[in-house]
Design an enzyme around this catalytic site. Structure first.
Site, PDB file in Angstrom:
ATOM      1  CG  ASP A  21      37.049  31.224  37.224  1.00 46.67           C
ATOM      2  OD1 ASP A  21      38.037  30.666  37.480  1.00 46.67           O
ATOM      3  OD2 ASP A  21      36.868  32.190  36.304  1.00 46.67           O
ATOM      4  CG  ASP A  59      37.171  35.544  37.300  1.00 46.79           C
ATOM      5  OD1 ASP A  59      37.017  35.207  36.430  1.00 46.79           O
ATOM      6  OD2 ASP A  59      38.033  35.848  37.922  1.00 46.79           O
ATOM      7  CB  SER A  60      33.962  36.248  32.837  1.00 48.96           C
ATOM      8  OG  SER A  60      33.385  34.862  32.669  1.00 48.96           O
ATOM      9  CD  GLU A 114      41.394  33.841  28.345  1.00 45.81           C
ATOM     10  OE1 GLU A 114      41.364  33.443  29.460  1.00 45.81           O
ATOM     11  OE2 GLU A 114      40.972  34.991  28.066  1.00 45.81           O
ATOM     12  CE  LYS A 117      38.929  29.049  34.369  1.00 44.64           C
ATOM     13  NZ  LYS A 117      39.468  30.414  34.935  1.00 44.64           N
ATOM     14  CD  GLU A 126      42.607  34.219  35.844  1.00 46.54           C
ATOM     15  OE1 GLU A 126      43.365  35.029  35.842  1.00 46.54           O
ATOM     16  OE2 GLU A 126      41.520  34.360  35.517  1.00 46.54           O
TER      17      GLU A 126
HETATM   18  O1  KIV Z   1      36.224  33.836  34.071  1.00 45.81           O
HETATM   19  C1  KIV Z   1      35.970  33.338  32.902  1.00 45.81           C
HETATM   20  O2  KIV Z   1      35.129  33.158  32.258  1.00 45.81           O
HETATM   21  C2  KIV Z   1      37.383  32.797  32.479  1.00 45.81           C
HETATM   22  C3  KIV Z   1      37.586  32.690  31.158  1.00 45.81           C
HETATM   23  C4  KIV Z   1      38.036  33.779  30.395  1.00 45.81           C
HETATM   24  C5  KIV Z   1      38.318  31.527  30.661  1.00 45.81           C
HETATM   25  O3  KIV Z   1      38.238  32.520  33.381  1.00 45.81           O
END
Ligand code: KIV
Length: 281
Positions: free
Chosen positions: A84, A45-46, A183, A114, A116
């Site tokens: 994500d 989600d980056s 992280e 994934k 968090e």
């Molecule tokens: O969104 C992303 O790229 C991530 C990384 C910061 C691990 O979750």
């Protein structure tokens, strides 16, 4: 290239083979990632910051993530892809988390999702795993809760905080995750976690363990707003791109582009075209 399975990643941990992966948000990066032989690609989600220009990951939606996962899958049909889960897609209830995880699998053909958090999302990880979907945990610096963490700050640097990070890691494994991303945590803490857990433990800015992740825009020198300490830059795409754009502008303004080699030639005699142009005065 044969696509890896969850069993390959478990076996790699046992054999001590490192997993190398990056983030990808689009078709070309996915294509190049697969060509290079990346073990995995994370559609993080980056993308909100790296691709969409937001100043955090918070505004990113399920629709944004699904569209980018679909592009990445088209570019890397034989690579393990991680979807994500964006902020708001799993924070509410276990049932929302399962519904949204199912969308990643059905609509974007990713291999796992994934999310968090550690202890506080254990029931979400269990619910998604119980629905038959592979989950990667993500602990330490968790960008979606950077407000609560007081910013994008390394975690586990003192004993009290390291205890929480270790408890998070144990909770993620106990809830059924197949792997864990850590992280921005000191290498001593990460090494302890990687040894303690039987699932593969990967690092972004957390030192050596079972594999390494970097954000593609960071390692390619594409994202210049800020670069974390842990990034190793392998290219300077920003300069290459700006230099190419400048050279193009100069060529257009000076008439150096286009030349004969960049045009399509007529395939009938020139006088036939003269007649055609005359028809229009
Ligand atoms: O969104 C992303 O790229 C991530 C990384 C910061 C691990 O979750």
């Amino acid at each position: 290239m044969k696509k890896k399975t969850v069993l390959d990643f478990t076996e790699m941990k046992v054999k001590g083979e490192q997993v190398a992966w990056i983030t990808a948000y689009d078709y070309p990066t996915a294509l190049f990632g697969e060509q290079a032989g990346m073990d995995m690609l994370l559609v993080g989600d980056s993308l909100g910051m790296l691709v969409m220009g937001y100043d955090s990951t918070i505004p990113v939606t399920m629709e944004d993530c699904l569209a980018h996962c679909q592009s990445v899958r088209r570019g890397a049909p034989n690579t393990w892809i991680i979807g994500d889960m964006p902020f708001g897609s799993y924070q509410t209830t276990d049932s929302d988390a399962v519904k949204n995880a199912v969308r990643f699998i059905k609509e974007a053909d990713v291999d796992c999702i994934k999310l968090e958090g550690g202890q506080r999302v254990a029931s979400r990880i269990k619910a998604i795993t119980d629905a038959g979907i592979l989950v990667m945990g993500h602990i330490g610096l968790t960008p979606q809760s950077s407000g609560q963490l007081g910013g994008f700050k390394a975690q586990g640097r003192d004993v009290k905080n390291a205890r929480e990070v270790i408890k998070d890691a144990l909770a993620v494994e106990a809830a059924g995750a197949f792997s864990l991303l850590v992280e921005a945590v000191p290498p001593e803490v990460t090494a302890f976690i990687a040894k303690k857990l039987s699932i593969p433990v990967y690092s972004i800015g957390a030192g050596p363990c079972d594999g390494q992740l970097l954000i593609s825009g960071d390692m390619l020198g594409q994202f210049k707003i800020f670069t974390p300490k842990f990034v190793k830059q392998y290219a300077d795409i920003a300069s290459v791109t700006v230099d190419a754009f400048k050279a193009y502008i100069e060529d257009v303004k000076s008439g150096a582009f286009p030349t004969d080699e960049h045009v399509y030639h007529i395939i009938e005699p020139e006088d036939e075209f003269e007649k055609l142009f005359k028809e229009f005065g």
